[in-house]
Design a protein around this motif. Structure first.
Motif, PDB file in Angstrom:
ATOM      1  N   LEU A   9      42.781  67.265  30.566  1.00  0.00           N
ATOM      2  CA  LEU A   9      44.308  66.892  30.466  1.00  0.00           C
ATOM      3  C   LEU A   9      44.751  67.796  31.878  1.00  0.00           C
ATOM      4  O   LEU A   9      44.829  68.964  31.621  1.00  0.00           O
ATOM      5  CB  LEU A   9      45.136  67.101  29.431  1.00  0.00           C
ATOM      6  N   GLY A  10      45.336  67.105  32.750  1.00  0.00           N
ATOM      7  CA  GLY A  10      45.730  67.780  34.165  1.00  0.00           C
ATOM      8  C   GLY A  10      47.128  67.854  34.201  1.00  0.00           C
ATOM      9  O   GLY A  10      47.794  67.006  34.133  1.00  0.00           O
ATOM     10  N   VAL A  11      47.557  68.928  34.917  1.00  0.00           N
ATOM     11  CA  VAL A  11      49.026  69.127  35.022  1.00  0.00           C
ATOM     12  C   VAL A  11      49.083  69.502  36.477  1.00  0.00           C
ATOM     13  O   VAL A  11      48.482  70.503  37.168  1.00  0.00           O
ATOM     14  CB  VAL A  11      49.793  70.390  34.351  1.00  0.00           C
ATOM     15  N   GLY A  12      49.953  68.866  37.171  1.00  0.00           N
ATOM     16  CA  GLY A  12      50.170  68.990  38.800  1.00  0.00           C
ATOM     17  C   GLY A  12      51.377  70.121  39.027  1.00  0.00           C
ATOM     18  O   GLY A  12      52.309  69.963  37.920  1.00  0.00           O
ATOM     19  N   VAL A  13      51.175  71.022  39.786  1.00  0.00           N
ATOM     20  CA  VAL A  13      52.170  72.058  39.915  1.00  0.00           C
ATOM     21  C   VAL A  13      52.919  71.968  41.211  1.00  0.00           C
ATOM     22  O   VAL A  13      53.710  72.858  41.656  1.00  0.00           O
ATOM     23  CB  VAL A  13      51.202  73.377  39.868  1.00  0.00           C
ATOM     24  N   THR A  14      52.874  71.028  41.924  1.00  0.00           N
ATOM     25  CA  THR A  14      53.795  70.699  43.250  1.00  0.00           C
ATOM     26  C   THR A  14      54.399  69.250  43.025  1.00  0.00           C
ATOM     27  O   THR A  14      53.969  68.359  42.368  1.00  0.00           O
ATOM     28  CB  THR A  14      53.037  70.887  44.442  1.00  0.00           C
ATOM     29  N   HIS A  15      55.423  69.011  43.815  1.00  0.00           N
ATOM     30  CA  HIS A  15      55.872  67.835  43.836  1.00  0.00           C
ATOM     31  C   HIS A  15      55.100  66.777  44.361  1.00  0.00           C
ATOM     32  O   HIS A  15      55.484  65.486  44.148  1.00  0.00           O
ATOM     33  CB  HIS A  15      57.488  67.828  44.558  1.00  0.00           C
ATOM     34  N   SER A  16      54.492  66.962  45.157  1.00  0.00           N
ATOM     35  CA  SER A  16      53.570  66.091  45.868  1.00  0.00           C
ATOM     36  C   SER A  16      52.248  65.595  44.784  1.00  0.00           C
ATOM     37  O   SER A  16      51.244  64.745  45.442  1.00  0.00           O
ATOM     38  CB  SER A  16      52.979  66.556  46.985  1.00  0.00           C
ATOM     39  N   THR A  17      52.213  66.405  43.641  1.00  0.00           N
ATOM     40  CA  THR A  17      51.111  66.080  42.663  1.00  0.00           C
ATOM     41  C   THR A  17      51.385  65.181  41.512  1.00  0.00           C
ATOM     42  O   THR A  17      52.496  65.479  41.119  1.00  0.00           O
ATOM     43  CB  THR A  17      50.421  67.385  42.296  1.00  0.00           C
ATOM     44  N   ASP A  18      50.728  64.087  40.955  1.00  0.00           N
ATOM     45  CA  ASP A  18      50.918  63.531  39.796  1.00  0.00           C
ATOM     46  C   ASP A  18      51.050  64.466  38.723  1.00  0.00           C
ATOM     47  O   ASP A  18      49.949  65.634  38.626  1.00  0.00           O
ATOM     48  CB  ASP A  18      49.896  62.495  39.590  1.00  0.00           C
ATOM     49  N   HIS A  19      52.086  64.609  37.922  1.00  0.00           N
ATOM     50  CA  HIS A  19      52.444  65.486  37.003  1.00  0.00           C
ATOM     51  C   HIS A  19      51.375  65.519  35.780  1.00  0.00           C
ATOM     52  O   HIS A  19      51.180  66.793  35.519  1.00  0.00           O
ATOM     53  CB  HIS A  19      53.838  65.389  36.451  1.00  0.00           C
ATOM     54  N   LEU A  20      51.107  64.662  35.313  1.00  0.00           N
ATOM     55  CA  LEU A  20      50.045  64.801  34.058  1.00  0.00           C
ATOM     56  C   LEU A  20      49.186  63.566  34.178  1.00  0.00           C
ATOM     57  O   LEU A  20      49.350  62.517  34.064  1.00  0.00           O
ATOM     58  CB  LEU A  20      51.115  64.382  32.617  1.00  0.00           C
ATOM     59  N   ILE A  21      47.937  63.903  33.988  1.00  0.00           N
ATOM     60  CA  ILE A  21      46.964  63.061  34.048  1.00  0.00           C
ATOM     61  C   ILE A  21      45.664  63.602  33.040  1.00  0.00           C
ATOM     62  O   ILE A  21      45.358  64.543  32.824  1.00  0.00           O
ATOM     63  CB  ILE A  21      46.132  63.093  35.221  1.00  0.00           C
ATOM     64  N   ALA A  22      45.193  62.293  32.336  1.00  0.00           N
ATOM     65  CA  ALA A  22      44.262  62.453  31.297  1.00  0.00           C
ATOM     66  C   ALA A  22      42.973  61.875  32.162  1.00  0.00           C
ATOM     67  O   ALA A  22      42.865  60.780  32.596  1.00  0.00           O
ATOM     68  CB  ALA A  22      44.622  61.916  29.841  1.00  0.00           C
ATOM     69  N   LYS A  23      41.859  62.651  31.763  1.00  0.00           N
ATOM     70  CA  LYS A  23      40.657  61.998  32.378  1.00  0.00           C
ATOM     71  C   LYS A  23      39.098  62.404  31.448  1.00  0.00           C
ATOM     72  O   LYS A  23      39.343  63.176  30.531  1.00  0.00           O
ATOM     73  CB  LYS A  23      40.057  62.989  33.531  1.00  0.00           C
ATOM     74  N   MET A  24      38.395  61.376  31.827  1.00  0.00           N
ATOM     75  CA  MET A  24      37.251  61.316  30.783  1.00  0.00           C
ATOM     76  C   MET A  24      36.061  61.053  31.577  1.00  0.00           C
ATOM     77  O   MET A  24      36.041  59.910  32.567  1.00  0.00           O
ATOM     78  CB  MET A  24      37.306  60.493  29.665  1.00  0.00           C
ATOM     79  N   ILE A  25      34.828  61.588  31.439  1.00  0.00           N
ATOM     80  CA  ILE A  25      33.707  61.432  32.172  1.00  0.00           C
ATOM     81  C   ILE A  25      32.587  61.168  31.081  1.00  0.00           C
ATOM     82  O   ILE A  25      32.304  62.156  30.164  1.00  0.00           O
ATOM     83  CB  ILE A  25      33.261  62.254  33.250  1.00  0.00           C
ATOM     84  N   LEU A  26      31.932  59.820  31.174  1.00  0.00           N
ATOM     85  CA  LEU A  26      30.933  59.493  30.204  1.00  0.00           C
ATOM     86  C   LEU A  26      29.575  59.021  31.065  1.00  0.00           C
ATOM     87  O   LEU A  26      29.792  58.154  31.770  1.00  0.00           O
ATOM     88  CB  LEU A  26      31.558  58.600  29.418  1.00  0.00           C
ATOM     89  N   GLY A  27      28.635  59.824  30.955  1.00  0.00           N
ATOM     90  CA  GLY A  27      27.472  59.496  31.764  1.00  0.00           C
ATOM     91  C   GLY A  27      26.187  59.433  31.015  1.00  0.00           C
ATOM     92  O   GLY A  27      26.205  60.312  30.100  1.00  0.00           O
ATOM     93  N   TYR A  28      25.305  58.797  31.487  1.00  0.00           N
ATOM     94  CA  TYR A  28      23.899  58.713  30.975  1.00  0.00           C
ATOM     95  C   TYR A  28      22.788  58.587  31.834  1.00  0.00           C
ATOM     96  O   TYR A  28      22.909  57.760  32.971  1.00  0.00           O
ATOM     97  CB  TYR A  28      23.752  57.337  29.725  1.00  0.00           C
ATOM     98  N   ARG A  29      21.778  59.403  31.557  1.00  0.00           N
ATOM     99  CA  ARG A  29      20.588  59.323  32.592  1.00  0.00           C
ATOM    100  C   ARG A  29      19.532  58.396  32.176  1.00  0.00           C
ATOM    101  O   ARG A  29      19.009  58.484  30.967  1.00  0.00           O
ATOM    102  CB  ARG A  29      20.021  60.638  32.864  1.00  0.00           C
ATOM    103  N   PHE A  30      19.266  57.363  32.931  1.00  0.00           N
ATOM    104  CA  PHE A  30      18.121  56.156  32.569  1.00  0.00           C
ATOM    105  C   PHE A  30      16.923  56.623  33.122  1.00  0.00           C
ATOM    106  O   PHE A  30      16.859  57.051  34.183  1.00  0.00           O
ATOM    107  CB  PHE A  30      18.772  55.027  32.924  1.00  0.00           C
ATOM    108  N   HIS A  31      15.950  56.574  32.320  1.00  0.00           N
ATOM    109  CA  HIS A  31      14.470  57.001  32.760  1.00  0.00           C
ATOM    110  C   HIS A  31      13.849  55.770  33.586  1.00  0.00           C
ATOM    111  O   HIS A  31      13.025  55.138  32.975  1.00  0.00           O
ATOM    112  CB  HIS A  31      13.694  57.485  31.765  1.00  0.00           C
TER     113      HIS A  31
END
Length: 259
Positions: free
Chosen positions: A236-258
């Motif tokens: 959960l990210g917080v932007g600290v300048t006016h040019s940055t989006d203030h609040l963003i949630a992120k998720m990464i889901l990955g899988y290695r296929f053989h």
């Protein structure tokens, strides 16, 4: 001593950048480690990022980011023990706009082989591609991203000092721009790792933008170490300048296929 050195470096880095951009895309919010995908393996990742508090009006022809959902599919193929290539497919979804294709990037990456036994991991990625003008003021861009990381017991850090160049768009005149990213984490258990990630965009590499025009985000994060094949990251990210989006949630889901 090593932990203190890393923390001290991070403090100086953030203080320097905050006191002194690329257009904020928020499609692939990740600090890379030096490892590449093993030969004859394919890594498939889904990057999901939702902007809770972002821009609410059109700015220089860009769609507002408030309540946008960005979904990015990343497919990475390992060719040798030191070379991989990744492909990104960017999409955006928002009420009233539907699901829209944003663009595609391709990213070859090389790394220092393990048998060289360097004291830190080191790799280099080059990412080039296209994004539609409604979503980025720079439609064709190239990024060169050195990746330096180190695991020391339960502690881990990674530094990505990325350099970017626009070939078509508003930032062409800026030349090469600087976007430093950093990750610091700690293994609380074999399955759970906690820490934080920092993302910045400060403008031309030789002449930083004024502080209010720079972008700085800090993400407290959790990584779940379910198995060697899975990659799971929340933040959960917080932007600290006016040019940055203030609040963003992120998720990464990955899988290695053989295959």
């Amino acid at each position: 001593m090593r932990i203190a050195t890393v923390c001290g470096f991070l403090t100086v880095l953030i203080a320097t950048l905050s006191g002194s951009a690329r257009a904020q895309d928020n499609y692939e919010i990740q600090v890379y480690g030096y490892q590449t995908v093993e030969p004859h393996h394919t890594m498939v990742e889904l990057h999901s990022n939702f902007t809770f508090e972002g821009s609410k009006t059109f700015d220089n022809g860009l769609l507002p980011t408030n309540h946008q959902l960005h979904e990015t599919i990343e497919i990475t193929r390992g060719f040798t023990d030191w070379f991989e290539t990744g492909l990104y497919i960017f999409t955006s979804e928002k009420s009233g706009q539907g699901v829209q294709w944003v663009g595609d990037h391709i990213r070859p990456r090389v790394r220092i082989p393990k048998e060289w036994k360097w004291p830190v991991g080191l790799s280099l990625s080059n990412e080039i591609g296209y994004q539609r003008r409604e979503f980025s003021t720079d439609t064709w861009t190239w990024e060169m991203r050195p990746i330096i990381d180190k695991q020391s017991g339960p502690w881990y850090w990674s530094f990505n000092p990325a350099f970017e160049r626009s070939f078509h768009g508003d930032s062409v005149h800026q030349g090469v721009t600087f976007s430093p990213d950093f990750k610091l984490s700690y293994d609380f258990t074999k399955k759970i790792t906690g820490g934080f990630e920092y993302y910045g965009a400060v403008g031309p590499a030789t002449d930083f933008l004024p502080a209010g025009q720079q972008q700085h985000q800090i993400f407290p994060t959790i990584d779940l170490n379910l198995s060697p094949n899975w990659e799971v990251n929340f933040g959960l990210g917080v932007g600290v300048t006016h040019s940055t989006d203030h609040l963003i949630a992120k998720m990464i889901l990955g899988y290695r296929f053989h295959f």
